[in-house]
Design a protein around this motif. Structure first.
Motif, mmCIF file in Angstrom:
data_model
loop_
_atom_site.group_PDB
_atom_site.id
_atom_site.type_symbol
_atom_site.label_atom_id
_atom_site.label_comp_id
_atom_site.label_asym_id
_atom_site.label_seq_id
_atom_site.Cartn_x
_atom_site.Cartn_y
_atom_site.Cartn_z
ATOM 1 N N ALA A 195 1.769 -7.333 1.871
ATOM 2 C CA ALA A 195 1.236 -6.603 2.870
ATOM 3 C C ALA A 195 -0.378 -7.086 2.690
ATOM 4 O O ALA A 195 -0.808 -7.288 1.409
ATOM 5 C CB ALA A 195 1.153 -5.118 2.566
ATOM 6 N N MET A 196 -1.081 -7.123 3.672
ATOM 7 C CA MET A 196 -2.637 -7.614 3.796
ATOM 8 C C MET A 196 -3.386 -6.306 3.444
ATOM 9 O O MET A 196 -4.599 -6.346 3.254
ATOM 10 C CB MET A 196 -3.113 -8.136 5.127
ATOM 11 C CG MET A 196 -2.419 -9.247 5.302
ATOM 12 S SD MET A 196 -2.854 -10.709 4.334
ATOM 13 C CE MET A 196 -1.567 -10.815 3.309
ATOM 14 N N GLY A 197 -2.852 -5.112 3.659
ATOM 15 C CA GLY A 197 -3.656 -3.716 3.450
ATOM 16 C C GLY A 197 -2.796 -2.421 3.150
ATOM 17 O O GLY A 197 -1.606 -2.794 3.057
ATOM 18 N N THR B 238 -1.986 -6.425 8.485
ATOM 19 C CA THR B 238 -0.627 -7.029 8.039
ATOM 20 C C THR B 238 0.410 -7.017 9.148
ATOM 21 O O THR B 238 0.782 -7.924 9.395
ATOM 22 C CB THR B 238 0.164 -5.608 7.200
ATOM 23 O OG1 THR B 238 -0.688 -5.543 6.273
ATOM 24 C CG2 THR B 238 1.481 -6.155 6.601
ATOM 25 N N LEU B 239 0.285 -5.949 10.356
ATOM 26 C CA LEU B 239 1.048 -6.413 11.391
ATOM 27 C C LEU B 239 0.729 -7.670 12.078
ATOM 28 O O LEU B 239 1.413 -8.190 12.879
ATOM 29 C CB LEU B 239 1.072 -5.002 12.150
ATOM 30 C CG LEU B 239 1.736 -3.864 11.802
ATOM 31 C CD1 LEU B 239 1.403 -2.433 12.567
ATOM 32 C CD2 LEU B 239 2.847 -4.024 11.142
ATOM 33 N N GLY C 123 10.111 -6.110 -0.370
ATOM 34 C CA GLY C 123 10.386 -4.857 0.508
ATOM 35 C C GLY C 123 9.510 -4.479 1.671
ATOM 36 O O GLY C 123 10.017 -4.320 2.873
ATOM 37 N N GLU C 124 8.242 -4.282 1.390
ATOM 38 C CA GLU C 124 7.293 -4.055 2.331
ATOM 39 C C GLU C 124 6.942 -5.022 3.511
ATOM 40 O O GLU C 124 6.786 -4.641 4.592
ATOM 41 C CB GLU C 124 5.994 -3.610 1.536
ATOM 42 C CG GLU C 124 5.820 -2.267 1.051
ATOM 43 C CD GLU C 124 6.412 -2.152 -0.404
ATOM 44 O OE1 GLU C 124 6.692 -3.169 -0.881
ATOM 45 O OE2 GLU C 124 6.555 -1.017 -0.932
ATOM 46 N N THR C 125 7.024 -6.540 3.079
ATOM 47 C CA THR C 125 6.834 -7.352 3.885
ATOM 48 C C THR C 125 7.912 -7.432 4.989
ATOM 49 O O THR C 125 7.669 -7.597 6.186
ATOM 50 C CB THR C 125 6.868 -8.883 3.369
ATOM 51 O OG1 THR C 125 5.897 -8.572 2.177
ATOM 52 C CG2 THR C 125 6.568 -9.971 4.198
ATOM 53 N N ILE C 126 9.199 -7.215 4.496
ATOM 54 C CA ILE C 126 10.169 -7.223 5.634
ATOM 55 C C ILE C 126 10.099 -6.054 6.360
ATOM 56 O O ILE C 126 10.219 -5.857 7.670
ATOM 57 C CB ILE C 126 11.590 -7.156 4.702
ATOM 58 C CG1 ILE C 126 11.881 -8.553 4.039
ATOM 59 C CG2 ILE C 126 12.660 -6.880 5.698
ATOM 60 C CD1 ILE C 126 13.019 -8.690 3.346
ATOM 61 N N GLY D 141 -4.741 -8.147 0.747
ATOM 62 C CA GLY D 141 -4.117 -7.055 0.056
ATOM 63 C C GLY D 141 -4.902 -6.721 -1.360
ATOM 64 O O GLY D 141 -6.103 -7.217 -1.425
ATOM 65 N N GLY D 142 -4.532 -5.813 -2.068
ATOM 66 C CA GLY D 142 -5.032 -5.258 -3.111
ATOM 67 C C GLY D 142 -5.489 -6.293 -4.091
ATOM 68 O O GLY D 142 -6.575 -6.310 -5.032
#
Ligand code: ADP
Ligand code: MG
Length: 401
Positions: free
Chosen positions: A324-326, A337-338, A359-362, A229-230
């Motif tokens: 997220a990874m990106g 991420t997926l 939030g985004e991870t879920i 991620g960032g």
């Protein structure tokens, strides 16, 4: 950490119980888009009703400045009625007539509560309509406390907030953890008290500043932390990499450089760079420092990194993922991420105790359809990170035995 919990309350019959939930859900055109937060507090609500308590629900929604009809909790109440499905009691009985929102002042709330019968639920209107809420106003907290007999905090996602309806009111009443909060603390504590080894954490997300505290604390327990991620951008920049237009926080150079020295922290070996629209992109290997052009931004981890991280994840007995990874919202930057989502889910429930939160991870775990493969999904984003970073959450103080 031992909490006073709901099930320890001896006699709930006729007790007026103020339950602070987190029903801050996305709403579009008056309809709840995602009811998972409402469902998460159903066990607590049902337990109270089945034990003949009177339930007064409190939540915030969005960030209103004063009264704002658009941020009414009415759609949430509708949703709650729809999904609550109580045995042998009609909805009209459970949710009395006067329960129509908005109950926007405490005088109204008082009248409503006085006429309530056992086994009934009412909901106060968006507590942020009261400016005292976020100011953590003492007088207001005391007034809230006066309305009821018992306080239950169930919304783990707000437990890190110092507000009147979370930490404030708890000071003036017998206060307990609801079933959701209890399960969050129980599960997340497992990551801090003798987690099974190897313990692998995957940490991503946009900003390094929000993740550093949790990084430091997870380092105490984890064997390896895989970064994505960032936040990686700042680390690369600190080490004199050209990073083009990538997201960056220049205030954290020192901390970023320190991370490189820690052998437990694993960095990507390649990244995907490109434009935000996902039209032009390419993989850049990180063995050279001047490969990324000024016009490009780092937007995902690369394939070699995914392979590397796979090895670590497949060794884990304890596994935590947040962030997220990106820039997964735009294809093809969702691949990192997926992939991580699938890997974490495949290893969990069995081989490793797997926990995710954020939030985004879920959201991305839902995208790959593997939510049910995770051992524990935390409902707290910020609260989970603060808890894991070892901070004492303000909402828990009054609940500790
Ligand atoms: P969570 O809500 O799961 O805790 P975060 O809020 O920490 O996750 O971060 C998720 C966000 O980070 C996503 O919206 C994603 O687009 C963004 N992000 C991750 N990596 C990058 C990157 N390299 N450049 C820009 N945005 C990124
Ligand atoms: Mg987020």
């Amino acid at each position: 950490m031992k909490l006073k919990t709901l099930k320890q309350i001896k006699n709930l019959k006729d007790k007026r119980v103020l339950v602070r939930v987190d029903f801050n859900v996305p709403i579009k055109n008056g309809k709840v888009q995602d009811d998972s937060r409402i469902r998460a507090s159903l066990p607590t609500i049902k337990y109270l009703l089945e034990n003949d308590a009177k339930v007064i629900l409190v939540s915030h929604l969005g960030r209103p400045e004063g009264m704002d009809k658009k941020l009414s909790l009415a759609p949430v109440l509708e949703k709650l009625k729809q999904i609550s499905n109580f045995k042998s009691t009609s909805l009209e009985d459970r949710f009395p007539i006067f329960n129509q929102l908005p109950i926007v002042n405490l005088e109204q709330a008082k009248i409503a509560i006085e006429t309530m019968k056992q086994g009934q639920v009412i909901m106060l209107e968006n507590i942020r309509f009261f400016e005292e809420e976020e100011k953590n106003d003492k007088k207001f907290a005391k007034q809230l406390a006066k309305l009821v007999d018992v306080f239950v905090l169930d919304g783990f996602a707000v437990a890190h907030r110092e507000t009147a309806s979370v930490s404030g009111v708890a000071k003036y009443l017998p206060a307990y953890a609801g079933l959701l909060l209890e399960s969050e603390i129980l599960n997340l504590s497992q990551l801090m008290i003798k987690p099974k080894k190897p313990y692998i954490a995957v940490l991503g997300g946009a900003k390094i500043e929000t993740k550093l505290p949790v990084l430091k604390s997870v380092l105490k327990h984890a064997d390896f932390i895989l970064l994505g991620g960032g936040l990686v951008n700042t680390c690369l920049w600190a080490k004199d990499y050209e990073i083009g237009k990538s997201l960056l926080n220049k205030d954290f150079k020192k901390e970023a450089l320190r991370l490189w020295k820690n052998k437990k922290i694993i960095f990507p070996v390649d990244v995907v760079v490109g434009d935000l629209k996902g039209k032009k992109y390419r993989v850049v290997n990180l063995n050279k420092k001047n490969e990324i052009k000024n016009s490009e931004a780092i937007l995902d981890i690369g394939p070699a990194t995914i392979r590397l991280y796979t090895k670590y994840i497949k060794s884990a007995q304890t596994l935590v993922w947040n962030g997220a990874m990106g820039y997964f919202e735009q294809k093809p930057y969702d691949i990192g991420t997926l992939s991580i989502a699938r890997l974490v889910a495949s290893r969990s429930k069995g081989k490793a105790f797997g926990v995710i939160g954020g939030g985004e991870t879920i959201q991305t775990m839902e995208m790959v359809g593997m939510m049910s493969d995770i051992d524990f999904i935390s409902t707290g984003g910020g609260a989970m990170l603060e808890f894991l970073s070892g901070k004492k959450l303000p909402g828990l103080k009054a609940l500790i035995k």
